[in-house]
Enzyme design. Structure first.
Site: not given
Length: 231
Positions: A88-89, A105, A171-172
């Site tokens: 996550n950002v 990321h 998360t996927s």
């Protein structure tokens, strides 16, 4: 010595706080095609659109708060050496009180030079076309876009390799290389996987506990389970 607990977190943990994820909407992120707002090509084609998109995300971030999942991870620092590796950002882990957070990321509240990767600034307001670094180069969001390398990946692997407990939240497990991190865990450690719709995980030798729940609900269960794993 406290056991090292490593948490890999994805968009699902922040979704509970009101931050939308593009993977829930057929490649659209807040109404935009991901390729238009999250690639170097998109930025080159229409920098104003991309900057405006992240300005809106930055404004949205100021209006949301950590949820129980974030807060429990911060509370676990009382009993464990907690390291969070997040896709996550946002800054919700930090706002919750977690002290060791690695953003794979990038970070929404930072910007960097388009020419010098190491020129990074904290940035809490709008970023506009014409905002430049100390050498006159345009600034861009400090986000790892699709097609770009993940500079923090090597550091993340080193953290996972030393984990005594691994928790995967929200998360996927479809975004690589982040999804491959769990494969670097010691085969003898327990792994918890929390997601409302958990992906299939194959070939992991670990003691794997899958909890089909939101990050908040799942972390409540894990927190109780971890009571017996404290040193």
């Amino acid at each position: 010595m406290k056991k090292k607990l490593v948490a890999l977190t994805g968009a699902g943990i922040s979704a509970e706080s009101g931050i939308q994820t593009f993977r829930d909407a057929d490649g659209l992120w807040e109404g935009h095609n991901v390729m238009d707002v999250a690639t170097p090509e998109g930025f080159h084609k229409n920098p104003e659109l991309v900057l405006d998109f992240y300005n809106q995300r930055r404004q949205q971030l100021q209006q949301v708060n950590p949820n129980r999942g974030h807060l429990i991870l911060a509370e676990l620092e009382d009993d464990f050496d907690v390291h969070i590796i997040t896709q996550n950002v946002d800054n919700l882990h930090e706002k919750a009180g977690s002290s060791k957070v690695l953003h794979l990321h990038g970070e929404l509240l930072k910007v960097r030079s388009t020419k010098n990767y190491n020129y990074i600034l904290d940035w809490h307001t709008d970023l506009n076309f014409g905002d430049v670094d100390n050498k006159g180069n345009q600034l861009r969001p400090h986000i790892v876009w699709f097609g770009e390398e993940v500079p923090a990946l090597e550091y993340a692997v080193a953290i996972v390799e030393k984990a005594d407990i691994l928790i995967i939240i929200g998360t996927s497990l479809q975004v690589y290389p982040a999804a491959s991190l769990m494969n670097f865990a010691n085969p003898d450690i327990p792994i918890y996987y929390i997601d409302p719709k958990p992906a299939q995980i194959y070939d992991l030798p670990n003691d794997l506990k899958i909890i089909a729940a939101t990050g908040s609900e799942g972390m409540k269960k894990v927190q109780k389970d971890l009571e017996k794993l404290k040193e």
